[in-house]
Scaffold this motif. Structure first.
Motif, PDB file in Angstrom:
ATOM      1  N   THR A 134       0.817  -1.213   0.000  1.00 36.47           N
ATOM      2  CA  THR A 134       0.000   0.000   0.000  1.00 36.47           C
ATOM      3  C   THR A 134       0.854   1.267   0.000  1.00 36.47           C
ATOM      4  N   THR A 135       2.059   1.185   0.522  1.00 34.88           N
ATOM      5  CA  THR A 135       2.941   2.353   0.490  1.00 34.88           C
ATOM      6  C   THR A 135       3.235   2.775  -0.941  1.00 34.88           C
ATOM      7  N   ARG A 136       3.263   1.830  -1.870  1.00 38.23           N
ATOM      8  CA  ARG A 136       3.569   2.134  -3.268  1.00 38.23           C
ATOM      9  C   ARG A 136       2.392   2.780  -4.003  1.00 38.23           C
ATOM     10  N   CYS A 137       1.223   2.797  -3.389  1.00 33.62           N
ATOM     11  CA  CYS A 137       0.017   3.283  -4.062  1.00 33.62           C
ATOM     12  C   CYS A 137      -0.305   4.722  -3.683  1.00 33.62           C
ATOM     13  N   ARG A 138      -0.902   5.435  -4.622  1.00 28.67           N
ATOM     14  CA  ARG A 138      -1.314   6.823  -4.384  1.00 28.67           C
ATOM     15  C   ARG A 138      -2.367   6.903  -3.283  1.00 28.67           C
ATOM     16  N   SER A 139      -3.180   5.857  -3.140  1.00 25.42           N
ATOM     17  CA  SER A 139      -4.200   5.851  -2.086  1.00 25.42           C
ATOM     18  C   SER A 139      -3.575   5.825  -0.700  1.00 25.42           C
ATOM     19  N   GLY A 140      -2.312   5.360  -0.608  1.00 24.47           N
ATOM     20  CA  GLY A 140      -1.539   5.526   0.598  1.00 24.47           C
ATOM     21  C   GLY A 140      -1.587   4.383   1.603  1.00 24.47           C
ATOM     22  N   LEU A 141      -0.666   4.472   2.547  1.00 27.35           N
ATOM     23  CA  LEU A 141      -0.532   3.516   3.643  1.00 27.35           C
ATOM     24  C   LEU A 141      -1.397   3.981   4.810  1.00 27.35           C
ATOM     25  N   ALA A 145      -3.577   3.494  10.467  1.00 32.28           N
ATOM     26  CA  ALA A 145      -4.063   2.502  11.430  1.00 32.28           C
ATOM     27  C   ALA A 145      -3.320   1.174  11.318  1.00 32.28           C
ATOM     28  N   LEU A 146      -2.631   0.941  10.195  1.00 32.30           N
ATOM     29  CA  LEU A 146      -1.884  -0.305  10.026  1.00 32.30           C
ATOM     30  C   LEU A 146      -0.607  -0.340  10.860  1.00 32.30           C
ATOM     31  N   LEU A 147      -0.069   0.821  11.217  1.00 30.92           N
ATOM     32  CA  LEU A 147       1.272   0.898  11.774  1.00 30.92           C
ATOM     33  C   LEU A 147       1.287   0.645  13.271  1.00 30.92           C
ATOM     34  N   ASP A 148       2.315  -0.097  13.701  1.00 25.92           N
ATOM     35  CA  ASP A 148       2.529  -0.228  15.136  1.00 25.92           C
ATOM     36  C   ASP A 148       3.298   1.005  15.631  1.00 25.92           C
ATOM     37  N   ASP A 184      11.453  14.221   6.770  1.00 21.09           N
ATOM     38  CA  ASP A 184      12.487  14.209   5.724  1.00 21.09           C
ATOM     39  C   ASP A 184      11.932  14.523   4.343  1.00 21.09           C
ATOM     40  N   GLY A 185      10.627  14.723   4.249  1.00 19.37           N
ATOM     41  CA  GLY A 185      10.025  15.073   2.965  1.00 19.37           C
ATOM     42  C   GLY A 185       9.791  13.906   2.033  1.00 19.37           C
ATOM     43  N   LEU A 186       9.773  12.692   2.582  1.00 20.45           N
ATOM     44  CA  LEU A 186       9.571  11.503   1.741  1.00 20.45           C
ATOM     45  C   LEU A 186       8.128  11.011   1.777  1.00 20.45           C
ATOM     46  N   LEU A 187       7.402  11.367   2.822  1.00 18.35           N
ATOM     47  CA  LEU A 187       5.997  11.015   2.963  1.00 18.35           C
ATOM     48  C   LEU A 187       5.214  12.256   3.358  1.00 18.35           C
ATOM     49  N   VAL A 188       3.924  12.238   3.033  1.00 17.75           N
ATOM     50  CA  VAL A 188       3.032  13.309   3.455  1.00 17.75           C
ATOM     51  C   VAL A 188       1.791  12.667   4.065  1.00 17.75           C
ATOM     52  N   VAL A 189       1.225  13.304   5.073  1.00 15.91           N
ATOM     53  CA  VAL A 189       0.045  12.774   5.752  1.00 15.91           C
ATOM     54  C   VAL A 189      -1.204  13.412   5.163  1.00 15.91           C
ATOM     55  N   GLY A 190      -2.201  12.574   4.884  1.00 14.15           N
ATOM     56  CA  GLY A 190      -3.471  13.101   4.397  1.00 14.15           C
ATOM     57  C   GLY A 190      -4.582  12.095   4.562  1.00 14.15           C
ATOM     58  N   ASP A 191      -5.705  12.484   5.131  1.00 13.73           N
ATOM     59  CA  ASP A 191      -6.881  11.613   5.286  1.00 13.73           C
ATOM     60  C   ASP A 191      -6.522  10.274   5.933  1.00 13.73           C
ATOM     61  N   ASP A 192      -5.747  10.341   7.005  1.00 12.38           N
ATOM     62  CA  ASP A 192      -5.386   9.148   7.785  1.00 12.38           C
ATOM     63  C   ASP A 192      -4.554   8.147   7.008  1.00 12.38           C
TER      64      ASP A 192
END
Length: 407
Positions: free
Chosen positions: A347-354, A357-360, A373-381
């Motif tokens: 799911t990380t590879r998808c535009r719909s995102g990771l 709630a999956l993460l420990d 670091d500018g590699l990920l952005v947070v949006g809509d959980d």
């Protein structure tokens, strides 16, 4: 990127598969993949499970393959409880178009005789441009195929020669026009970038050709030198250089800029579409962890947390099915930790995102550092790769997964 699959005896995996198939969740999407292992020639970069006529001799043929495939479809339809309506079908290879329009229509007929398709089912076949024609596409459209994927790779003759591709540079675009004329709304062209000897101008010419074609989807993959291929032997002998990582990153950015400027947007790291309807929903099912049964020699399957691959050689595949056995070469039952790992990785590879709630706890902490670091952005959980993050997608995924292992 999936966990290793151990080889074990046939009786245990068949029992696991049948148990999983008998207790499926009917609310989870279900697809069929069909592997056609035949190729006219072997491309130098390819390590797929494919065979030329000379390699097979008299041990297997398209007709014996078809008989074995229908036998496996019978097993799959009987094993699944309840029988699942099929939402996506993908015929890949190899070179499915070597079966001809009539052969592919016959294959789809064998599937629909055994499985119900959803009203909006996506039915894709890969095709080599050289083994297609207007009549070929007319036959596929009449049979019920909805999507065509054409291997283009490049518009530059010297790049195609390095890849050992046999089609002429303009044939893929011509085939796309023929498919559109036959009534296909969803057409994909595949590109490979980073081939030794490819110049920026070559890539630009390829992108211009793609954007002049009536396509709503583009896949672009960095050239990977796979062990055991003719390309790997040429690199090892020093005849051509290995692909350069910095060049690959520059080429990826160039592709993304061209496609986005023409109205395409990425929905998976290597895939762009003009709209949601144009996305490959069969591949999305893989990335979202849905169920699919892979039919054919060497095909991979996943049903209800059980993953397996079929025996590779077409003759052995057919012999196994003649005994009414699932032709399992390797299998694994995914533990909860494995399923979590794959969900993060895919799911990380998808535009719909990771989904957050999956993460420990440890993974979430590492993800926050990657956001800083500018590699990920947070949006809509969810966490979504930035443009720079896509260039480093494998490293981003590895950092999250390793944090979870250490947490």
């Amino acid at each position: 990127m999936s966990p290793s699959v151990p080889d074990i005896s046939a009786s245990v995996p068949e029992s696991d598969i049948r148990a999983a198939a008998a207790s499926v969740d009917p609310t989870v999407g279900f697809g069929l993949y069909v592997h056609v292992p035949f190729c006219a020639t072997r491309c130098g970069y390819c390590d797929f499970n494919t065979y030329t006529a000379g390699e097979l001799g008299t041990s297997a043929s398209p007709e014996s393959w078809f008989d074995a495939v229908t036998a496996e479809l019978d097993i799959a339809a009987a094993a699944l409880n309840p029988t699942r309506p099929v939402s996506t079908i993908f015929v890949g290879g190899g070179t499915p178009s070597l079966l001809g329009g009539d052969g592919l229509a016959r294959l789809l007929g064998a599937i629909t005789a055994r499985f119900e398709l959803t009203d909006d089912a996506e039915v894709t076949t890969e095709s080599n441009p050289e083994s297609t024609s207007p009549e070929f596409f007319d036959t596929l459209r009449a049979a019920g195929y909805t999507r065509i994927s054409l291997g283009m790779q490049s518009a530059a003759p010297h790049v195609l020669a390095t890849l050992d591709r046999t089609h002429t540079p303009g044939r893929a675009v011509a085939a796309a026009h023929e498919a559109a004329a036959a009534g296909f709304d969803h057409i994909n062209l595949d590109l490979i970038y980073g081939t030794p000897g490819e110049r920026d101008a070559d890539l630009d010419a390829s992108l211009d050709a793609v954007l002049a074609a009536p396509v709503d989807h583009v896949s672009a993959y960095a050239l990977i030198v796979e062990d055991g291929t003719a390309l790997a032997r040429r690199v090892r002998r020093g005849e051509i250089p290995a692909p350069d990582d910095d060049v690959l990153a520059t080429r990826y950015t160039r592709i993304d800029e061209h496609l986005r400027g023409a109205g395409f947007d990425w929905y998976e790291v290597s895939n762009w579409a003009r709209s949601t309807a144009g996305q490959c929903h069969h591949n999305l099912a893989y990335w979202y962890g849905h169920d699919w049964w892979g039919v054919g020699p060497g095909a991979h399957s996943h049903i209800n947390g059980v993953r397996w691959s079929s025996v590779k050689h077409p003759a052995r595949y057919a012999t196994t099915l003649a005994g009414n056995a699932i032709p399992v070469a390797s299998h694994e039952v995914l533990a909860p930790a494995d399923r979590h790992l794959e969900a993060v990785m895919l799911t990380t590879r998808c535009r719909s995102g990771l989904p957050l709630a999956l993460l420990d706890t440890a993974e979430a902490a590492q993800a926050r550092r990657l956001v800083d670091d500018g590699l990920l952005v947070v949006g809509d959980d969810v966490l979504v790769l930035t443009d720079r993050g896509r260039l480093l997608a494998d490293a981003v995924i590895r950092d999250i997964v390793v944090a979870g292992d250490l947490g």
